[in-house]
Design an enzyme around this catalytic site. Structure first.
Site, PDB file in Angstrom:
ATOM      1  N   CYS A  49       0.840  -1.212   0.000  1.00  0.00           N
ATOM      2  CA  CYS A  49       0.000   0.000   0.000  1.00  0.00           C
ATOM      3  C   CYS A  49       0.874   1.260   0.000  1.00  0.00           C
ATOM      4  O   CYS A  49       1.812   1.365   0.791  1.00  0.00           O
ATOM      5  CB  CYS A  49      -0.929   0.001   1.220  1.00  0.00           C
ATOM      6  SG  CYS A  49      -2.062   1.414   1.188  1.00  0.00           S
ATOM      7  N   CYS A  53       0.377   4.996   6.797  1.00  0.00           N
ATOM      8  CA  CYS A  53      -0.245   4.833   8.124  1.00  0.00           C
ATOM      9  C   CYS A  53       0.736   4.142   9.087  1.00  0.00           C
ATOM     10  O   CYS A  53       1.174   3.014   8.829  1.00  0.00           O
ATOM     11  CB  CYS A  53      -1.526   4.019   8.000  1.00  0.00           C
ATOM     12  SG  CYS A  53      -2.569   4.583   6.641  1.00  0.00           S
ATOM     13  N   CYS A  56       0.252   0.486  10.281  1.00  0.00           N
ATOM     14  CA  CYS A  56      -0.184  -0.586   9.379  1.00  0.00           C
ATOM     15  C   CYS A  56       0.952  -1.416   8.788  1.00  0.00           C
ATOM     16  O   CYS A  56       1.875  -0.875   8.159  1.00  0.00           O
ATOM     17  CB  CYS A  56      -1.022   0.010   8.248  1.00  0.00           C
ATOM     18  SG  CYS A  56      -1.710  -1.297   7.200  1.00  0.00           S
ATOM     19  N   CYS A  93     -16.342  -9.499   5.571  1.00  0.00           N
ATOM     20  CA  CYS A  93     -15.719  -8.190   5.315  1.00  0.00           C
ATOM     21  C   CYS A  93     -14.473  -8.362   4.469  1.00  0.00           C
ATOM     22  O   CYS A  93     -13.542  -9.074   4.864  1.00  0.00           O
ATOM     23  CB  CYS A  93     -15.303  -7.530   6.634  1.00  0.00           C
ATOM     24  SG  CYS A  93     -16.633  -7.390   7.807  1.00  0.00           S
ATOM     25  N   CYS A 124     -19.386  -6.491   3.668  1.00  0.00           N
ATOM     26  CA  CYS A 124     -18.714  -5.264   4.067  1.00  0.00           C
ATOM     27  C   CYS A 124     -17.428  -5.192   3.252  1.00  0.00           C
ATOM     28  O   CYS A 124     -16.844  -6.233   2.942  1.00  0.00           O
ATOM     29  CB  CYS A 124     -18.394  -5.300   5.567  1.00  0.00           C
ATOM     30  SG  CYS A 124     -17.458  -3.866   6.137  1.00  0.00           S
ATOM     31  N   CYS A 184     -19.470   1.957   8.480  1.00  0.00           N
ATOM     32  CA  CYS A 184     -18.714   1.351   9.590  1.00  0.00           C
ATOM     33  C   CYS A 184     -17.471   2.210   9.754  1.00  0.00           C
ATOM     34  O   CYS A 184     -16.622   2.252   8.861  1.00  0.00           O
ATOM     35  CB  CYS A 184     -18.348  -0.085   9.240  1.00  0.00           C
ATOM     36  SG  CYS A 184     -17.229  -0.855  10.432  1.00  0.00           S
ATOM     37  N   ARG A 256     -17.975  -2.624  17.663  1.00  0.00           N
ATOM     38  CA  ARG A 256     -17.229  -3.863  17.392  1.00  0.00           C
ATOM     39  C   ARG A 256     -15.904  -3.861  18.145  1.00  0.00           C
ATOM     40  O   ARG A 256     -15.104  -2.940  18.002  1.00  0.00           O
ATOM     41  CB  ARG A 256     -16.966  -4.015  15.889  1.00  0.00           C
ATOM     42  CG  ARG A 256     -16.378  -5.376  15.494  1.00  0.00           C
ATOM     43  CD  ARG A 256     -15.981  -5.430  14.029  1.00  0.00           C
ATOM     44  NE  ARG A 256     -16.873  -4.643  13.221  1.00  0.00           N
ATOM     45  CZ  ARG A 256     -18.070  -5.043  12.822  1.00  0.00           C
ATOM     46  NH1 ARG A 256     -18.502  -6.244  13.148  1.00  0.00           N
ATOM     47  NH2 ARG A 256     -18.827  -4.247  12.096  1.00  0.00           N
TER      48      ARG A 256
END
Ligand code: SAM
Ligand code: DTB
Ligand code: SF4
Length: 320
Positions: A49, A53, A56, A93, A124, A184, A256
């Site tokens: 990616c 972040c 991550c 998801c 999701c 979400c 969640r």
């Protein structure tokens, strides 16, 4: 009600047992307190990616050993979705390590959404930033939820991510909401943020034009090779406190208990359910990191008298 960060911060300083009592009262007003919904995650496109972040493991900028992989085939995704359904999950998801999806990849994901839904599972997806047209494409395919986290306060965001703006996240959330997909949206605790940042995140969520339907509270999984690898572990009671405050300011959302459960004791998770958590990720893996085994989770829910079959089967405001 319009929550200010100041008001939310005040809730964080309520003595824990008083806060828990209040949160459980709100929870029972709006939710079945014995119901826990199970979602299974699958990383349909792992690693590589371009975003930075700090938490991550899938960012190309961090050396974590997570290899870049291609988008999974439809057959592989459906096989995993069937297995999740057989294991008892009600929602599937699909997560992708994208800044935003390319048109040709989105076309394949749209087919995945349609076919996973045809298996009788809620769907999701979390694919990064979306344009309004992309959100509508996903809606047309029947996507039930889109996950897009604000992660922390607007003030602290720049310490965690520099390759996009908080406003970019808010724009995608608007596109998703306007397309009629359920939102979400939540955050991560344990990244070095202050209580003020946690309060500001929850106030931002509560004051969105429509509060999110689902709010994931992730405890940081400190992955070696990420800039947050050595982040100080948080006090377990701060997880409970965050869920309790979220319960009070977002009374109708499903909360969640998301990443980080592998590091949580059964007793801590029980307190999180008492504070208002009504959903977990179910299955041995999150995206690239581990999650408790399904046998362990089944046993824990049974020990607590929690029932997955009740989730989604009772009126939203029913209490038992
Ligand atoms: N790339 C897309 C995006 O960022 O929106 C979707 C996938 S991304 C992995 C989804 C969410 O996972 C992030 O927003 C973050 O809240 C959460 N996450 C990622 N790494 C994490 C970690 N190490 N610990 C806890 N949560 C994490
Ligand atoms: C969310 O809030 N947490 C999930 C899901 N949405 C996509 C992701 C957690 C990822 C944890 C780190 C990993 O497994 O790579
Ligand atoms: Fe990429 Fe999402 Fe990970 Fe950020 S959280 S690096 S956008 S996969």
């Amino acid at each position: 009600m319009n929550w200010t960060t100041f008001d939310v911060e005040r809730l964080f300083s309520v003595p824990l047992l008083d806060l828990l009592f209040r949160a459980q009262q709100v929870h029972r007003e709006h939710h079945d307190p014995r119901a826990v919904q199970l979602s299974t995650l699958l990383s349909i496109k792992t690693g590589g990616c371009p975003e930075d972040c700090a938490y991550c493991p899938q960012s190309i900028r961090h050396d974590t050993g997570v290899e870049r992989e291609a988008l999974l085939s439809l057959e592989d995704v459906l096989a995993r979705a069937r297995a999740a359904r057989e294991a008892g999950a009600t929602r599937f998801c699909m997560g992708a390590a994208y800044r935003s999806p390319k048109a040709k990849d989105l076309a394949r994901i749209v087919t995945m959404v349609r076919e996973v839904r045809a298996l009788g599972l809620e769907t999701c997806a979390t694919l990064g930033m979306l344009t309004p047209a992309q959100a509508r494409e996903l809606k047309d395919a029947g996507l039930d939820y889109y996950n897009h986290n604000l992660d922390t306060s607007a003030e602290f965001y720049g310490e965690i991510v520099t390759t996009r703006r908080y406003e970019d996240r808010l724009e995608t959330l608007a596109a998703v909401r306007d397309a009629g997909i359920r939102v979400c949206c939540g955050g991560i605790i344990g990244m070095g943020e202050s209580v003020h940042d946690r309060a500001a995140l929850l106030a931002t969520l509560a004051n969105l034009p429509a509060p999110p339907d689902s709010v994931p509270i992730n405890q940081l999984v400190a992955v070696p090779g990420t800039p947050l690898a050595d982040a100080a572990p948080i006090d377990p009671f701060d997880v409970v406190r965050t869920i309790a405050v979220a319960r009070i300011v977002l009374p109708r959302a499903t909360l969640r208990l998301s990443a980080g459960r592998e590091a949580m004791s059964d007793e801590l998770q029980a307190l999180c359910f008492l504070a208002g958590a009504g959903s977990i990720f179910y299955g041995e893996r999150l995206l690239t990191t581990g999650n408790p085994g399904v046998d362990h989770d089944r046993a824990l829910l049974a020990r607590l008298g929690l029932d997955t079959a009740r989730a989604g089967t009772l009126p939203r405001d029913a209490a038992a």
